[in-house]
Scaffold this motif. Structure first.
Motif, PDB file in Angstrom:
ATOM      1  N   ASN A 232      -9.715  -2.373 -10.018  1.00  0.00           N
ATOM      2  CA  ASN A 232      -9.318  -0.985 -10.255  1.00  0.00           C
ATOM      3  C   ASN A 232      -9.226  -0.306  -8.896  1.00  0.00           C
ATOM      4  O   ASN A 232      -9.195  -0.979  -7.866  1.00  0.00           O
ATOM      5  N   ALA A 233      -9.175   0.997  -8.878  1.00  0.00           N
ATOM      6  CA  ALA A 233      -9.050   1.686  -7.592  1.00  0.00           C
ATOM      7  C   ALA A 233      -9.501   3.131  -7.746  1.00  0.00           C
ATOM      8  O   ALA A 233      -9.298   3.760  -8.798  1.00  0.00           O
ATOM      9  N   ASP A 234     -10.124   3.645  -6.708  1.00  0.00           N
ATOM     10  CA  ASP A 234     -10.376   5.077  -6.624  1.00  0.00           C
ATOM     11  C   ASP A 234      -9.056   5.756  -6.250  1.00  0.00           C
ATOM     12  O   ASP A 234      -8.411   5.373  -5.271  1.00  0.00           O
ATOM     13  N   LEU A 235      -8.674   6.743  -7.026  1.00  0.00           N
ATOM     14  CA  LEU A 235      -7.461   7.510  -6.746  1.00  0.00           C
ATOM     15  C   LEU A 235      -7.840   8.889  -6.222  1.00  0.00           C
ATOM     16  O   LEU A 235      -8.814   9.493  -6.700  1.00  0.00           O
TER      17      LEU A 235
ATOM     18  N   GLY B 294      -0.626   2.821  10.401  1.00  0.00           N
ATOM     19  CA  GLY B 294       0.439   2.919   9.411  1.00  0.00           C
ATOM     20  C   GLY B 294       0.009   2.995   7.972  1.00  0.00           C
ATOM     21  O   GLY B 294       0.833   2.805   7.072  1.00  0.00           O
ATOM     22  N   ASN B 295      -1.282   3.283   7.692  1.00  0.00           N
ATOM     23  CA  ASN B 295      -1.689   3.297   6.284  1.00  0.00           C
ATOM     24  C   ASN B 295      -1.856   4.704   5.720  1.00  0.00           C
ATOM     25  O   ASN B 295      -2.311   4.865   4.592  1.00  0.00           O
ATOM     26  N   ASN B 296      -1.499   5.739   6.465  1.00  0.00           N
ATOM     27  CA  ASN B 296      -1.602   7.105   5.938  1.00  0.00           C
ATOM     28  C   ASN B 296      -0.248   7.559   5.375  1.00  0.00           C
ATOM     29  O   ASN B 296       0.287   8.586   5.726  1.00  0.00           O
ATOM     30  N   VAL B 297       0.277   6.758   4.463  1.00  0.00           N
ATOM     31  CA  VAL B 297       1.588   7.026   3.869  1.00  0.00           C
ATOM     32  C   VAL B 297       1.491   7.347   2.384  1.00  0.00           C
ATOM     33  O   VAL B 297       2.495   7.656   1.743  1.00  0.00           O
ATOM     34  N   GLY B 298       0.275   7.242   1.824  1.00  0.00           N
ATOM     35  CA  GLY B 298       0.138   7.445   0.394  1.00  0.00           C
ATOM     36  C   GLY B 298       0.811   6.336  -0.389  1.00  0.00           C
ATOM     37  O   GLY B 298       1.155   5.276   0.149  1.00  0.00           O
ATOM     38  N   LEU B 299       1.016   6.587  -1.673  1.00  0.00           N
ATOM     39  CA  LEU B 299       1.599   5.565  -2.554  1.00  0.00           C
ATOM     40  C   LEU B 299       3.086   5.809  -2.794  1.00  0.00           C
ATOM     41  O   LEU B 299       3.613   5.525  -3.860  1.00  0.00           O
ATOM     42  N   ALA B 300       3.763   6.309  -1.775  1.00  0.00           N
ATOM     43  CA  ALA B 300       5.199   6.560  -1.907  1.00  0.00           C
ATOM     44  C   ALA B 300       5.998   5.270  -1.962  1.00  0.00           C
ATOM     45  O   ALA B 300       7.116   5.236  -2.481  1.00  0.00           O
ATOM     46  N   ASP B 301       5.434   4.211  -1.424  1.00  0.00           N
ATOM     47  CA  ASP B 301       6.114   2.915  -1.439  1.00  0.00           C
ATOM     48  C   ASP B 301       5.162   1.900  -2.065  1.00  0.00           C
ATOM     49  O   ASP B 301       4.022   2.227  -2.406  1.00  0.00           O
ATOM     50  N   GLN B 302       5.613   0.657  -2.217  1.00  0.00           N
ATOM     51  CA  GLN B 302       4.774  -0.356  -2.841  1.00  0.00           C
ATOM     52  C   GLN B 302       3.605  -0.712  -1.928  1.00  0.00           C
ATOM     53  O   GLN B 302       3.800  -1.171  -0.802  1.00  0.00           O
ATOM     54  N   GLU B 303       2.405  -0.517  -2.459  1.00  0.00           N
ATOM     55  CA  GLU B 303       1.188  -0.815  -1.714  1.00  0.00           C
ATOM     56  C   GLU B 303       0.363  -1.849  -2.474  1.00  0.00           C
ATOM     57  O   GLU B 303       0.345  -1.882  -3.709  1.00  0.00           O
ATOM     58  N   LEU B 304      -0.339  -2.687  -1.734  1.00  0.00           N
ATOM     59  CA  LEU B 304      -1.036  -3.833  -2.322  1.00  0.00           C
ATOM     60  C   LEU B 304      -2.312  -3.398  -3.045  1.00  0.00           C
ATOM     61  O   LEU B 304      -3.149  -2.688  -2.482  1.00  0.00           O
ATOM     62  N   LEU B 305      -2.450  -3.865  -4.290  1.00  0.00           N
ATOM     63  CA  LEU B 305      -3.654  -3.610  -5.077  1.00  0.00           C
ATOM     64  C   LEU B 305      -4.551  -4.850  -5.131  1.00  0.00           C
ATOM     65  O   LEU B 305      -5.768  -4.764  -4.963  1.00  0.00           O
ATOM     66  N   MET B 306      -3.962  -6.016  -5.392  1.00  0.00           N
ATOM     67  CA  MET B 306      -4.711  -7.269  -5.491  1.00  0.00           C
ATOM     68  C   MET B 306      -3.751  -8.415  -5.241  1.00  0.00           C
ATOM     69  O   MET B 306      -2.570  -8.332  -5.591  1.00  0.00           O
TER      70      MET B 306
ATOM     71  N   GLU C 128      -8.789  -7.753  -3.012  1.00  0.00           N
ATOM     72  CA  GLU C 128      -8.176  -6.446  -3.231  1.00  0.00           C
ATOM     73  C   GLU C 128      -7.408  -6.015  -1.993  1.00  0.00           C
ATOM     74  O   GLU C 128      -7.642  -6.519  -0.886  1.00  0.00           O
ATOM     75  N   GLY C 129      -6.490  -5.074  -2.190  1.00  0.00           N
ATOM     76  CA  GLY C 129      -5.737  -4.537  -1.069  1.00  0.00           C
ATOM     77  C   GLY C 129      -6.566  -3.566  -0.242  1.00  0.00           C
ATOM     78  O   GLY C 129      -7.650  -3.138  -0.649  1.00  0.00           O
ATOM     79  N   GLU C 130      -6.033  -3.213   0.903  1.00  0.00           N
ATOM     80  CA  GLU C 130      -6.706  -2.253   1.783  1.00  0.00           C
ATOM     81  C   GLU C 130      -6.523  -0.825   1.243  1.00  0.00           C
ATOM     82  O   GLU C 130      -5.597  -0.538   0.478  1.00  0.00           O
ATOM     83  N   GLU C 131      -7.406   0.057   1.650  1.00  0.00           N
ATOM     84  CA  GLU C 131      -7.277   1.467   1.288  1.00  0.00           C
ATOM     85  C   GLU C 131      -5.999   2.045   1.906  1.00  0.00           C
ATOM     86  O   GLU C 131      -5.655   1.732   3.053  1.00  0.00           O
ATOM     87  N   VAL C 132      -5.300   2.851   1.115  1.00  0.00           N
ATOM     88  CA  VAL C 132      -4.124   3.569   1.609  1.00  0.00           C
ATOM     89  C   VAL C 132      -4.423   5.050   1.501  1.00  0.00           C
ATOM     90  O   VAL C 132      -4.597   5.581   0.394  1.00  0.00           O
ATOM     91  N   VAL C 133      -4.513   5.739   2.637  1.00  0.00           N
ATOM     92  CA  VAL C 133      -4.856   7.162   2.635  1.00  0.00           C
ATOM     93  C   VAL C 133      -3.585   8.010   2.603  1.00  0.00           C
ATOM     94  O   VAL C 133      -2.471   7.493   2.690  1.00  0.00           O
ATOM     95  N   THR C 134      -3.761   9.304   2.457  1.00  0.00           N
ATOM     96  CA  THR C 134      -2.620  10.205   2.249  1.00  0.00           C
ATOM     97  C   THR C 134      -2.032  10.684   3.573  1.00  0.00           C
ATOM     98  O   THR C 134      -2.591  10.472   4.652  1.00  0.00           O
ATOM     99  N   VAL C 135      -0.914  11.377   3.445  1.00  0.00           N
ATOM    100  CA  VAL C 135      -0.241  11.902   4.635  1.00  0.00           C
ATOM    101  C   VAL C 135      -1.043  13.017   5.311  1.00  0.00           C
ATOM    102  O   VAL C 135      -0.753  13.394   6.448  1.00  0.00           O
TER     103      VAL C 135
ATOM    104  N   PRO D 127      -8.584   0.310  -3.464  1.00  0.00           N
ATOM    105  CA  PRO D 127      -8.782  -0.742  -4.461  1.00  0.00           C
ATOM    106  C   PRO D 127     -10.209  -1.286  -4.439  1.00  0.00           C
ATOM    107  O   PRO D 127     -10.861  -1.336  -3.383  1.00  0.00           O
ATOM    108  N   ARG D 128     -10.682  -1.693  -5.613  1.00  0.00           N
ATOM    109  CA  ARG D 128     -12.030  -2.247  -5.748  1.00  0.00           C
ATOM    110  C   ARG D 128     -11.960  -3.459  -6.673  1.00  0.00           C
ATOM    111  O   ARG D 128     -11.666  -3.334  -7.860  1.00  0.00           O
ATOM    112  N   LEU D 129     -12.214  -4.640  -6.135  1.00  0.00           N
ATOM    113  CA  LEU D 129     -12.152  -5.877  -6.910  1.00  0.00           C
ATOM    114  C   LEU D 129     -13.316  -5.926  -7.897  1.00  0.00           C
ATOM    115  O   LEU D 129     -14.481  -5.770  -7.502  1.00  0.00           O
ATOM    116  N   ILE D 130     -13.006  -6.146  -9.174  1.00  0.00           N
ATOM    117  CA  ILE D 130     -14.038  -6.233 -10.211  1.00  0.00           C
ATOM    118  C   ILE D 130     -14.422  -7.685 -10.460  1.00  0.00           C
ATOM    119  O   ILE D 130     -15.589  -8.039 -10.515  1.00  0.00           O
TER     120      ILE D 130
END
Length: 208
Positions: free
Chosen positions: A182-185, A154-166, A139-146, A126-129
Motif C-alpha cells: 500500500n502507500a501513504d498518500l 528528480g523525485n519531487n514531481v508528484g504522481l503526474a506521471d507513472q511512478e513505481l509502487l512495487m 516497493e518503490g521509492e517515495e515520490v514527493v510533491t512539487v 509505498p510500503r511493502l506488506i
C-alpha cells in the motif's frame, strides 16, 4: 431292341447319372471365426495456464487534513492494499521477464468550478506488506510533491506521471505466489487553495 426303346433307356440312364452326380456334391462349409480389439484412452483434466493479475482492496480513498502549516495545507490517506497474484509456474514465465506496478494520478478537479489542483501536488510513500521470502519483490521509492524539496534527484514531481509502487526484477523467481503493498498518500497545496470538494483518479497498472 428297337430304336424307341433304346432312346428311353438312354434318357433314363442319363437322368440317373445326373441325379447321382448331384447327390455326390458336398455342402459348402460356413466359417465361424473372429477377434476383439480393446480400445482405451486416458483423458487428462484440462489445465489452465497460470496468470499474472492485479487487484485492489477498494476503489476509493478520502484524504483528510493533517499536518498543515501556515504555508502548506496537507491532506493524507492510505492507498487501499494492492496485490499482485502470479499463478504461473516458473516454466510459464518468459526468460528474463520482470514485472512492475506503477501509478499515475489525474489533476484534482473541483466540483464547483474551482481551479484544478495539479497531480504534481499528490505524493506517496509505498510500503511493502508482503514481499514473499525471496527478497526479489520491493516497493518503490517515495515520490514527493512539487512543493517539497527532493528527497532524491528528480523525485519531487508528484504522481503526474507513472511512478513505481512495487516491482520484481525476476518474474520467474517469484512465480506462484502473491505480493501486496500500500502507500501513504499526501496532497500538499498552497495555504490559499480554494475551498470545496475535489476529485482525482489514481490509475494503477501492472506491466511485465
Amino acid at each position: 431292341m428297337n430304336t424307341w426303346k433304346r432312346k428311353r433307356l438312354y434318357a433314363a440312364g442319363a437322368a440317373a447319372a445326373i441325379l447321382a452326380g448331384t447327390a455326390a456334391l458336398p455342402a459348402p462349409a460356413m466359417a465361424e471365426d473372429g477377434a476383439d480389439v480393446r480400445v482405451t484412452v486416458d483423458i487428462e483434466e484440462i489445465r489452465e495456464p497460470g496468470v499474472l493479475a492485479l487487484s485492489v482492496a477498494g476503489d476509493s480513498v478520502a484524504l483528510s487534513e493533517d499536518g498543515s502549516t501556515l504555508l502548506v495545507r496537507q491532506f493524507v490517506g492510505t492507498l487501499p492494499t494492492v496485490t499482485v497474484t502470479d499463478t504461473r509456474t516458473a516454466d510459464e514465465v518468459p526468460a528474463g521477464a520482470a514485472w512492475a506496478v506503477v501509478g499515475s494520478a489525474s489533476d484534482f478537479v473541483g466540483s464547483s468550478g474551482q481551479a484544478p489542483i495539479s497531480a504534481g501536488h499528490l505524493g506517496w510513500k509505498p510500503r511493502l506488506i508482503d514481499g514473499g521470502t525471496t527478497g526479489s519483490v520491493t516497493e518503490g521509492e517515495e515520490v514527493v510533491t512539487v512543493l517539497d524539496e527532493p528527497t532524491q534527484p528528480g523525485n519531487n514531481v508528484g504522481l503526474a506521471d507513472q511512478e513505481l509502487l512495487m516491482s520484481t526484477y525476476d518474474s520467474g523467481a517469484v512465480a506462484g505466489d502473491s505480493y501486496s503493498v500500500n502507500a501513504d498518500l499526501y496532497l500538499r497545496t498552497p495555504a490559499d487553495v480554494a475551498a470545496g470538494a475535489y476529485t482525482s483518479t489514481l490509475t494503477l497498472s501492472l506491466f511485465e
